[in-house]
Design an enzyme around this catalytic site. Structure first.
Site, PDB file in Angstrom:
ATOM      1  N   LYS A  14      16.168  45.183  57.404  1.00  0.00           N
ATOM      2  CA  LYS A  14      16.058  43.727  57.210  1.00  0.00           C
ATOM      3  C   LYS A  14      17.370  43.018  57.534  1.00  0.00           C
ATOM      4  O   LYS A  14      17.375  42.016  58.233  1.00  0.00           O
ATOM      5  CB  LYS A  14      15.646  43.394  55.762  1.00  0.00           C
ATOM      6  CG  LYS A  14      14.283  43.947  55.364  1.00  0.00           C
ATOM      7  CD  LYS A  14      13.842  43.457  53.977  1.00  0.00           C
ATOM      8  CE  LYS A  14      14.673  43.969  52.822  1.00  0.00           C
ATOM      9  NZ  LYS A  14      14.554  45.410  52.565  1.00  0.00           N
ATOM     10  N   ARG A  89      10.652  39.448  45.840  1.00  0.00           N
ATOM     11  CA  ARG A  89      10.402  40.861  45.580  1.00  0.00           C
ATOM     12  C   ARG A  89       9.361  41.064  44.480  1.00  0.00           C
ATOM     13  O   ARG A  89       9.059  42.210  44.144  1.00  0.00           O
ATOM     14  CB  ARG A  89      11.700  41.533  45.137  1.00  0.00           C
ATOM     15  CG  ARG A  89      12.431  42.314  46.245  1.00  0.00           C
ATOM     16  CD  ARG A  89      13.714  42.834  45.626  1.00  0.00           C
ATOM     17  NE  ARG A  89      14.315  43.954  46.273  1.00  0.00           N
ATOM     18  CZ  ARG A  89      15.289  43.902  47.162  1.00  0.00           C
ATOM     19  NH1 ARG A  89      15.718  42.761  47.616  1.00  0.00           N
ATOM     20  NH2 ARG A  89      15.845  45.010  47.614  1.00  0.00           N
ATOM     21  N   ARG A 134      28.304  50.840  49.238  1.00  0.00           N
ATOM     22  CA  ARG A 134      27.388  50.483  48.146  1.00  0.00           C
ATOM     23  C   ARG A 134      27.058  51.710  47.311  1.00  0.00           C
ATOM     24  O   ARG A 134      26.517  52.690  47.815  1.00  0.00           O
ATOM     25  CB  ARG A 134      26.087  49.900  48.721  1.00  0.00           C
ATOM     26  CG  ARG A 134      26.241  48.501  49.252  1.00  0.00           C
ATOM     27  CD  ARG A 134      24.971  48.005  49.913  1.00  0.00           C
ATOM     28  NE  ARG A 134      23.787  48.076  49.065  1.00  0.00           N
ATOM     29  CZ  ARG A 134      22.614  47.582  49.401  1.00  0.00           C
ATOM     30  NH1 ARG A 134      22.458  46.971  50.572  1.00  0.00           N
ATOM     31  NH2 ARG A 134      21.584  47.671  48.584  1.00  0.00           N
ATOM     32  N   ARG A 146      14.814  52.873  43.984  1.00  0.00           N
ATOM     33  CA  ARG A 146      14.639  51.591  44.687  1.00  0.00           C
ATOM     34  C   ARG A 146      13.328  51.586  45.481  1.00  0.00           C
ATOM     35  O   ARG A 146      12.630  50.575  45.532  1.00  0.00           O
ATOM     36  CB  ARG A 146      15.835  51.334  45.614  1.00  0.00           C
ATOM     37  CG  ARG A 146      17.092  50.945  44.816  1.00  0.00           C
ATOM     38  CD  ARG A 146      18.365  51.105  45.624  1.00  0.00           C
ATOM     39  NE  ARG A 146      18.418  50.262  46.793  1.00  0.00           N
ATOM     40  CZ  ARG A 146      19.232  50.482  47.838  1.00  0.00           C
ATOM     41  NH1 ARG A 146      20.046  51.522  47.832  1.00  0.00           N
ATOM     42  NH2 ARG A 146      19.218  49.670  48.856  1.00  0.00           N
TER      43      ARG A 146
END
Ligand code: AMP
Length: 189
Positions: A14, A89, A134, A146
């Protein structure tokens, strides 16, 4: 206005594709993940709160996320359009965005959903971890969480846009340019 929801599981590409769409269509890119990370870095109150969820791979609560997103839209009053990356989301976020945009006399044009198989996602995220810095990219159990959160809470958001005939699935496997071409075609069709 051209308002795009760029959708897909973590690692679908994305962020990469959003950068290209922004350049081509002159849009403002709003990535809720990027905004949270900037707040974590700046040690703001929002950042401290969001970090507790992000480090585990869980969703930041709707109320906080929606308020933040709306204030980012407000900051860009002269935008020609937006790319929402990583938002909405949850179905509640999608409903809130719809109300918010309709009060501004605009709406989501299309949801473009990047489709990538789960094993490929894990591989891509672990690879990205080498540069992204990250913590939520570096640990396979957090990545799996996730993806689980995506499957249980986020994937249904596609139905919200499908019901309005605004959902387009895009094959997310291929070179960056090949995937961009598919996105451009979907937007311009
Ligand atoms: P991302 O950069 O999109 O992968 O997002 C990183 C993390 O930020 C996610 O795993 C969530 O913890 C949090 N996050 C980003 N966007 C949202 C959202 N729309 N709602 C709730 N949490 C979010």
């Amino acid at each position: 206005m051209l308002n795009i929801v760029l959708f897909g599981p973590p690692g679908a590409g994305k962020g990469t594709q959003a950068t290209k769409l922004v350049a081509k269509y002159n849009l403002v890119h709003l990535s809720t993940g990027d905004i949270f990370r900037a707040n974590i870095k700046g040690e703001t109150e929002l950042g401290v709160l969001a970090k507790q969820y992000i480090d585990k791979g869980d969703l930041v609560p709707d109320e906080v996320t929606i308020k933040m997103l709306e204030s980012e839209v407000e900051k860009n009053g002269d935008a020609e359009g937006f790319i929402f990356d990583g938002f909405p989301r949850t179905t509640f976020q999608a409903e809130s965005l719809e109300t918010f945009l309709s009060n501004k006399r605009t709406e989501i044009t299309v949801m473009l959903a990047l489709d990538v198989a789960e094993d490929e996602l894990v591989k891509r995220i672990l690879n990205r971890a080498k540069d992204s810095g990250r913590a939520d990219d570096a640990d396979e159990s957090i990545i799996r969480n996730r993806i689980e959160v995506y499957n249980t809470q986020t994937a249904v958001v596609a139905n919200f846009y499908a019901a309005k005939d605004k959902f387009k699935k895009i094959d997310g496997i291929g070179s960056i340019d090949e995937i961009s071409e598919r996105l451009y075609n979907a937007i311009e069709k």
